[in-house]
Design a protein around this motif. Structure first.
Motif, PDB file in Angstrom:
ATOM      1  N   LYS A 154     -28.554  20.743 -11.176  1.00  0.00           N
ATOM      2  CA  LYS A 154     -28.210  21.199 -12.137  1.00  0.00           C
ATOM      3  C   LYS A 154     -29.431  22.290 -12.311  1.00  0.00           C
ATOM      4  N   VAL A 155     -29.236  23.398 -12.957  1.00  0.00           N
ATOM      5  CA  VAL A 155     -30.125  24.968 -12.665  1.00  0.00           C
ATOM      6  C   VAL A 155     -31.462  24.177 -12.881  1.00  0.00           C
ATOM      7  N   GLY A 156     -32.797  24.394 -12.248  1.00  0.00           N
ATOM      8  CA  GLY A 156     -34.086  24.139 -12.357  1.00  0.00           C
ATOM      9  C   GLY A 156     -34.661  22.732 -11.675  1.00  0.00           C
ATOM     10  N   ASP A 157     -33.248  22.168 -11.291  1.00  0.00           N
ATOM     11  CA  ASP A 157     -33.960  21.139 -10.433  1.00  0.00           C
ATOM     12  C   ASP A 157     -34.451  21.314  -9.574  1.00  0.00           C
ATOM     13  N   LYS A 158     -35.329  20.226  -8.812  1.00  0.00           N
ATOM     14  CA  LYS A 158     -36.037  20.872  -7.487  1.00  0.00           C
ATOM     15  C   LYS A 158     -35.523  19.147  -6.454  1.00  0.00           C
ATOM     16  N   LEU A 159     -35.367  20.367  -5.231  1.00  0.00           N
ATOM     17  CA  LEU A 159     -34.829  19.316  -4.191  1.00  0.00           C
ATOM     18  C   LEU A 159     -36.024  18.584  -3.459  1.00  0.00           C
ATOM     19  N   PRO A 160     -35.612  17.817  -2.893  1.00  0.00           N
ATOM     20  CA  PRO A 160     -36.795  17.187  -2.077  1.00  0.00           C
ATOM     21  C   PRO A 160     -37.731  18.302  -1.283  1.00  0.00           C
ATOM     22  N   THR A 161     -38.904  17.754  -0.834  1.00  0.00           N
ATOM     23  CA  THR A 161     -39.503  18.662   0.033  1.00  0.00           C
ATOM     24  C   THR A 161     -39.128  18.362   1.605  1.00  0.00           C
TER      25      THR A 161
ATOM     26  N   ARG B 194     -33.112  27.694   3.757  1.00  0.00           N
ATOM     27  CA  ARG B 194     -33.053  29.176   3.373  1.00  0.00           C
ATOM     28  C   ARG B 194     -31.946  29.569   3.389  1.00  0.00           C
ATOM     29  N   ASP B 195     -30.763  28.751   3.759  1.00  0.00           N
ATOM     30  CA  ASP B 195     -29.423  29.206   3.616  1.00  0.00           C
ATOM     31  C   ASP B 195     -28.636  29.604   2.722  1.00  0.00           C
ATOM     32  N   ARG B 196     -29.454  28.233   1.520  1.00  0.00           N
ATOM     33  CA  ARG B 196     -28.869  27.804   0.862  1.00  0.00           C
ATOM     34  C   ARG B 196     -29.536  28.721  -0.723  1.00  0.00           C
ATOM     35  N   GLU B 197     -30.716  29.097  -0.200  1.00  0.00           N
ATOM     36  CA  GLU B 197     -31.425  30.605  -0.658  1.00  0.00           C
ATOM     37  C   GLU B 197     -30.792  31.942  -0.701  1.00  0.00           C
ATOM     38  N   GLN B 198     -30.192  31.948   0.363  1.00  0.00           N
ATOM     39  CA  GLN B 198     -29.572  33.015   0.765  1.00  0.00           C
ATOM     40  C   GLN B 198     -28.016  33.752   0.375  1.00  0.00           C
ATOM     41  N   ALA B 199     -27.709  31.614  -0.127  1.00  0.00           N
ATOM     42  CA  ALA B 199     -26.174  32.296  -0.839  1.00  0.00           C
ATOM     43  C   ALA B 199     -26.706  32.249  -2.925  1.00  0.00           C
ATOM     44  N   GLY B 200     -28.021  32.081  -2.666  1.00  0.00           N
ATOM     45  CA  GLY B 200     -28.339  32.834  -4.449  1.00  0.00           C
ATOM     46  C   GLY B 200     -28.294  31.056  -5.364  1.00  0.00           C
ATOM     47  N   LEU B 201     -28.859  30.344  -4.973  1.00  0.00           N
ATOM     48  CA  LEU B 201     -28.062  28.276  -5.272  1.00  0.00           C
ATOM     49  C   LEU B 201     -29.231  28.252  -5.568  1.00  0.00           C
ATOM     50  N   VAL B 202     -30.302  28.160  -4.955  1.00  0.00           N
ATOM     51  CA  VAL B 202     -31.739  27.592  -4.950  1.00  0.00           C
ATOM     52  C   VAL B 202     -33.128  29.123  -4.547  1.00  0.00           C
ATOM     53  N   GLU B 203     -33.952  28.798  -5.304  1.00  0.00           N
ATOM     54  CA  GLU B 203     -35.362  29.572  -4.225  1.00  0.00           C
ATOM     55  C   GLU B 203     -36.267  28.823  -4.773  1.00  0.00           C
ATOM     56  N   LEU B 204     -36.830  29.188  -3.630  1.00  0.00           N
ATOM     57  CA  LEU B 204     -38.051  28.733  -2.373  1.00  0.00           C
ATOM     58  C   LEU B 204     -39.359  28.571  -3.981  1.00  0.00           C
TER      59      LEU B 204
ATOM     60  N   THR C  42     -31.360  27.777  -9.273  1.00  0.00           N
ATOM     61  CA  THR C  42     -31.261  28.074  -9.372  1.00  0.00           C
ATOM     62  C   THR C  42     -29.737  28.888 -10.258  1.00  0.00           C
ATOM     63  N   ARG C  43     -28.717  28.393  -9.397  1.00  0.00           N
ATOM     64  CA  ARG C  43     -27.030  28.424  -9.887  1.00  0.00           C
ATOM     65  C   ARG C  43     -26.402  27.319  -9.838  1.00  0.00           C
TER      66      ARG C  43
END
Length: 147
Positions: free
Chosen positions: A41-48, A68-78, A87-88
């Motif tokens: 869900k939005v706000g969850d942290k992925l494993p490092t 990075r691929d998921r970040e470029q897709a606008g789904l996560v933020e590093l 993030t989405r």
């Protein structure tokens, strides 16, 4: 398959070295599936990357590339020094209503495994069923329904 990784959230990363699918693609697909199912869900942290590497023994650059691929897709933020955060979501608002369907599918999958079907066999059956349903819907009113 490597032992899945569970780090403080209900999200598992496992690498199946015998699948022929690159580890990078497996991480991307698992992350997207978790976002779609509402597991992440939005706000969850992925494993490092370090945690994923420790659990799966893959190259850290592979994990970072997938993130990075998921970040470029606008789904996560590093966030440097903090980690990677969702993030989405890709889950439909009514995804929780799917619980009975998920349970039925889980039971069906267990029965399929019990009679000796492998993952690829099960995926082929599900894909064929979806294709048949889509064909029926296409021929019924000319409109294709997608989810």
């Amino acid at each position: 398959m490597d032992i899945p990784l569970f780090i403080g959230i209900p999200f598992l990363i496992g690498i199946d070295r015998g699948s022929g699918v690159p580890a990078y693609v497996q991480i991307v697909e698992q992350t997207e599936r978790a976002l779609r199912m509402g597991t992440l869900k939005v706000g969850d942290k992925l494993p490092t990357a370090k945690e994923v590497v420790a659990a799966t023994a893959i190259n850290p650059h592979t994990v970072l590339r997938a993130y990075r691929d998921r970040e470029q897709a606008g789904l996560v933020e590093l966030r440097r020094g903090l980690g990677t955060f969702v993030t989405r979501s890709l889950a439909r608002p009514e995804a929780e209503d799917d619980s009975p369907l998920r349970a039925e599918l889980g039971d069906w999958t267990a029965r399929a495994r019990a009679v000796g079907l492998e993952r690829a066999d099960i995926l082929a059956l599900v894909t064929a069923a979806l294709d048949a349903t889509d064909s029926e819907q296409d021929s019924g009113d000319g409109k294709r329904r997608t989810r």
